[in-house]
Design a protein around this motif. Structure first.
Motif, PDB file in Angstrom:
ATOM      1  N   SER A  80      20.820 -46.913 -29.026  1.00  0.00           N
ATOM      2  CA  SER A  80      20.592 -47.636 -30.283  1.00  0.00           C
ATOM      3  C   SER A  80      19.174 -47.445 -30.819  1.00  0.00           C
ATOM      4  O   SER A  80      18.934 -47.615 -32.008  1.00  0.00           O
ATOM      5  CB  SER A  80      20.880 -49.132 -30.099  1.00  0.00           C
ATOM      6  OG  SER A  80      20.027 -49.701 -29.116  1.00  0.00           O
ATOM      7  N   LYS A  81      18.230 -47.042 -29.960  1.00  0.00           N
ATOM      8  CA  LYS A  81      16.856 -46.816 -30.408  1.00  0.00           C
ATOM      9  C   LYS A  81      16.756 -45.654 -31.389  1.00  0.00           C
ATOM     10  O   LYS A  81      15.761 -45.523 -32.108  1.00  0.00           O
ATOM     11  CB  LYS A  81      15.950 -46.559 -29.204  1.00  0.00           C
ATOM     12  CG  LYS A  81      16.324 -45.325 -28.406  1.00  0.00           C
ATOM     13  CD  LYS A  81      15.520 -45.232 -27.116  1.00  0.00           C
ATOM     14  CE  LYS A  81      15.937 -44.023 -26.278  1.00  0.00           C
ATOM     15  NZ  LYS A  81      15.224 -44.014 -24.971  1.00  0.00           N
ATOM     16  N   TYR A  82      17.783 -44.798 -31.431  1.00  0.00           N
ATOM     17  CA  TYR A  82      17.769 -43.651 -32.337  1.00  0.00           C
ATOM     18  C   TYR A  82      18.397 -43.952 -33.701  1.00  0.00           C
ATOM     19  O   TYR A  82      18.383 -43.099 -34.585  1.00  0.00           O
ATOM     20  CB  TYR A  82      18.528 -42.478 -31.718  1.00  0.00           C
ATOM     21  CG  TYR A  82      17.986 -42.005 -30.395  1.00  0.00           C
ATOM     22  CD1 TYR A  82      16.703 -41.481 -30.289  1.00  0.00           C
ATOM     23  CD2 TYR A  82      18.764 -42.063 -29.243  1.00  0.00           C
ATOM     24  CE1 TYR A  82      16.208 -41.035 -29.070  1.00  0.00           C
ATOM     25  CE2 TYR A  82      18.276 -41.618 -28.025  1.00  0.00           C
ATOM     26  CZ  TYR A  82      17.001 -41.104 -27.947  1.00  0.00           C
ATOM     27  OH  TYR A  82      16.516 -40.671 -26.734  1.00  0.00           O
ATOM     28  N   LEU A  83      18.975 -45.132 -33.871  1.00  0.00           N
ATOM     29  CA  LEU A  83      19.683 -45.454 -35.102  1.00  0.00           C
ATOM     30  C   LEU A  83      18.706 -45.744 -36.238  1.00  0.00           C
ATOM     31  O   LEU A  83      17.726 -46.472 -36.062  1.00  0.00           O
ATOM     32  CB  LEU A  83      20.594 -46.668 -34.886  1.00  0.00           C
ATOM     33  CG  LEU A  83      21.693 -46.521 -33.831  1.00  0.00           C
ATOM     34  CD1 LEU A  83      22.487 -47.813 -33.722  1.00  0.00           C
ATOM     35  CD2 LEU A  83      22.614 -45.353 -34.160  1.00  0.00           C
ATOM     36  N   VAL A  84      19.007 -45.183 -37.407  1.00  0.00           N
ATOM     37  CA  VAL A  84      18.174 -45.382 -38.590  1.00  0.00           C
ATOM     38  C   VAL A  84      19.078 -45.607 -39.797  1.00  0.00           C
ATOM     39  O   VAL A  84      20.073 -44.895 -39.970  1.00  0.00           O
ATOM     40  CB  VAL A  84      17.276 -44.153 -38.858  1.00  0.00           C
ATOM     41  CG1 VAL A  84      16.408 -44.379 -40.091  1.00  0.00           C
ATOM     42  CG2 VAL A  84      16.419 -43.838 -37.644  1.00  0.00           C
ATOM     43  N   LYS A 126      16.588 -37.877 -32.559  1.00  0.00           N
ATOM     44  CA  LYS A 126      16.220 -37.777 -31.142  1.00  0.00           C
ATOM     45  C   LYS A 126      14.941 -36.964 -30.960  1.00  0.00           C
ATOM     46  O   LYS A 126      14.075 -37.314 -30.156  1.00  0.00           O
ATOM     47  CB  LYS A 126      17.366 -37.158 -30.342  1.00  0.00           C
ATOM     48  CG  LYS A 126      18.583 -38.049 -30.225  1.00  0.00           C
ATOM     49  CD  LYS A 126      19.523 -37.586 -29.132  1.00  0.00           C
ATOM     50  CE  LYS A 126      20.169 -36.266 -29.472  1.00  0.00           C
ATOM     51  NZ  LYS A 126      21.170 -35.885 -28.439  1.00  0.00           N
ATOM     52  N   TYR A 127      14.831 -35.866 -31.711  1.00  0.00           N
ATOM     53  CA  TYR A 127      13.650 -35.021 -31.586  1.00  0.00           C
ATOM     54  C   TYR A 127      12.385 -35.753 -32.050  1.00  0.00           C
ATOM     55  O   TYR A 127      11.336 -35.675 -31.410  1.00  0.00           O
ATOM     56  CB  TYR A 127      13.828 -33.735 -32.395  1.00  0.00           C
ATOM     57  CG  TYR A 127      14.943 -32.848 -31.898  1.00  0.00           C
ATOM     58  CD1 TYR A 127      15.282 -32.804 -30.544  1.00  0.00           C
ATOM     59  CD2 TYR A 127      15.673 -32.051 -32.783  1.00  0.00           C
ATOM     60  CE1 TYR A 127      16.308 -31.997 -30.086  1.00  0.00           C
ATOM     61  CE2 TYR A 127      16.703 -31.241 -32.329  1.00  0.00           C
ATOM     62  CZ  TYR A 127      17.014 -31.212 -30.986  1.00  0.00           C
ATOM     63  OH  TYR A 127      18.033 -30.409 -30.539  1.00  0.00           O
ATOM     64  N   VAL A 128      12.509 -36.456 -33.184  1.00  0.00           N
ATOM     65  CA  VAL A 128      11.358 -37.193 -33.709  1.00  0.00           C
ATOM     66  C   VAL A 128      10.948 -38.293 -32.737  1.00  0.00           C
ATOM     67  O   VAL A 128       9.753 -38.487 -32.452  1.00  0.00           O
ATOM     68  CB  VAL A 128      11.675 -37.784 -35.097  1.00  0.00           C
ATOM     69  CG1 VAL A 128      10.577 -38.751 -35.538  1.00  0.00           C
ATOM     70  CG2 VAL A 128      11.839 -36.672 -36.122  1.00  0.00           C
ATOM     71  N   TYR A 129      11.931 -39.024 -32.203  1.00  0.00           N
ATOM     72  CA  TYR A 129      11.633 -40.105 -31.249  1.00  0.00           C
ATOM     73  C   TYR A 129      10.913 -39.546 -30.032  1.00  0.00           C
ATOM     74  O   TYR A 129       9.912 -40.104 -29.568  1.00  0.00           O
ATOM     75  CB  TYR A 129      12.928 -40.806 -30.831  1.00  0.00           C
ATOM     76  CG  TYR A 129      12.713 -41.960 -29.888  1.00  0.00           C
ATOM     77  CD1 TYR A 129      12.558 -43.259 -30.376  1.00  0.00           C
ATOM     78  CD2 TYR A 129      12.660 -41.763 -28.510  1.00  0.00           C
ATOM     79  CE1 TYR A 129      12.348 -44.325 -29.512  1.00  0.00           C
ATOM     80  CE2 TYR A 129      12.449 -42.820 -27.645  1.00  0.00           C
ATOM     81  CZ  TYR A 129      12.298 -44.102 -28.150  1.00  0.00           C
ATOM     82  OH  TYR A 129      12.088 -45.142 -27.291  1.00  0.00           O
ATOM     83  N   GLN A 130      11.415 -38.423 -29.502  1.00  0.00           N
ATOM     84  CA  GLN A 130      10.812 -37.829 -28.314  1.00  0.00           C
ATOM     85  C   GLN A 130       9.394 -37.338 -28.611  1.00  0.00           C
ATOM     86  O   GLN A 130       8.483 -37.498 -27.797  1.00  0.00           O
ATOM     87  CB  GLN A 130      11.676 -36.661 -27.812  1.00  0.00           C
ATOM     88  CG  GLN A 130      11.252 -36.124 -26.448  1.00  0.00           C
ATOM     89  CD  GLN A 130      11.427 -37.151 -25.348  1.00  0.00           C
ATOM     90  OE1 GLN A 130      12.457 -37.827 -25.287  1.00  0.00           O
ATOM     91  NE2 GLN A 130      10.433 -37.277 -24.494  1.00  0.00           N
ATOM     92  N   PHE A 131       9.221 -36.741 -29.788  1.00  0.00           N
ATOM     93  CA  PHE A 131       7.903 -36.238 -30.173  1.00  0.00           C
ATOM     94  C   PHE A 131       6.896 -37.383 -30.251  1.00  0.00           C
ATOM     95  O   PHE A 131       5.790 -37.305 -29.704  1.00  0.00           O
ATOM     96  CB  PHE A 131       7.990 -35.528 -31.516  1.00  0.00           C
ATOM     97  CG  PHE A 131       6.665 -35.078 -32.055  1.00  0.00           C
ATOM     98  CD1 PHE A 131       6.044 -33.948 -31.563  1.00  0.00           C
ATOM     99  CD2 PHE A 131       6.040 -35.790 -33.068  1.00  0.00           C
ATOM    100  CE1 PHE A 131       4.817 -33.529 -32.052  1.00  0.00           C
ATOM    101  CE2 PHE A 131       4.813 -35.390 -33.559  1.00  0.00           C
ATOM    102  CZ  PHE A 131       4.190 -34.258 -33.052  1.00  0.00           C
TER     103      PHE A 131
END
Length: 202
Positions: free
Chosen positions: A130-134, A188-193
């Motif tokens: 859910s942390k990836y939801l926008v 996911k990529y932005v969150y990881q970055f």
């Protein structure tokens, strides 16, 4: 790669356990030209990318492995109707979102609210996803690329139009049903970055 645009609906007619880690699933659909298929072709099944292992006159088979079974739902239940999309070929139009066919996890239908010919469906997603939801970002549900209307904690809602209701198995959903989810890859990529940058600067 896929568009997230369902082209067929198929029915699981048989599921045979080959070993502890492999299930062989037979799928039939009235709208598919089986003569056009060949072993090794890849198609999206309820959002999951699977490879055709055998082809018969009126059905085809795929092998589903333990790792896939552990993170998906609805791929081995005989009688289930599943969404199917063939893989994109070079030159095919990109008229949807970029879908990989790698399932991130499972969500459960929390509420269905009919509004005219449409349905607002609320899903509950596992907290680690859910942390990836926008809001207003794309999400893939059972292979169907949709836009998130609203996010609240680990729940999100999408709007199903009449065509999606009639041409995909999302029209068959009821409260408590589980679905396969592919999170927006960019999210996911932005969150990881950002997370990695935070670790480097701390």
């Amino acid at each position: 790669m896929f568009n997230g645009k369902v082209q067929f609906q198929g029915k699981i007619i048989e599921a045979v356990t080959i070993s502890e880690s492999i299930v062989q699933v037979s799928i039939a659909t009235d709208n598919l030209d089986y003569k056009s298929l060949k072993k090794g072709d890849i198609m999206l099944h309820n959002g999951c990318s699977l490879t055709i292992s055998e082809i018969a006159d009126s059905y085809y088979q795929v092998l589903i492995y333990k790792e896939t079974l552990s993170c998906t739902t609805g791929l081995t239940q005989v009688g289930n109707i599943i969404n199917i999309e063939p893989a994109l070929k070079i030159g095919d139009p990109l008229n949807g979102n970029m879908v990989t066919g790698f399932i991130d996890g499972v969500a459960i239908v929390d509420n269905i609210n009919p509004i005219g010919e449409c349905r607002i469906i609320t899903f509950e997603l596992m907290p680690e996803l859910s942390k990836y939801l926008v809001n207003k970002s794309a999400i893939v549900i059972n292979g169907v690329s949709l836009t998130i209307n609203h996010v609240h904690l680990n729940k999100f809602e999408v709007n199903l139009g009449p065509r999606t209701i009639s041409s995909t198995n999302l029209g068959r959903l009821s409260t408590g049903t589980t679905v396969n989810i592919e999170i927006n890859q960019l999210a996911k990529y932005v969150y990881q970055f950002i997370n990695n940058m935070g670790l480097k600067t701390s």
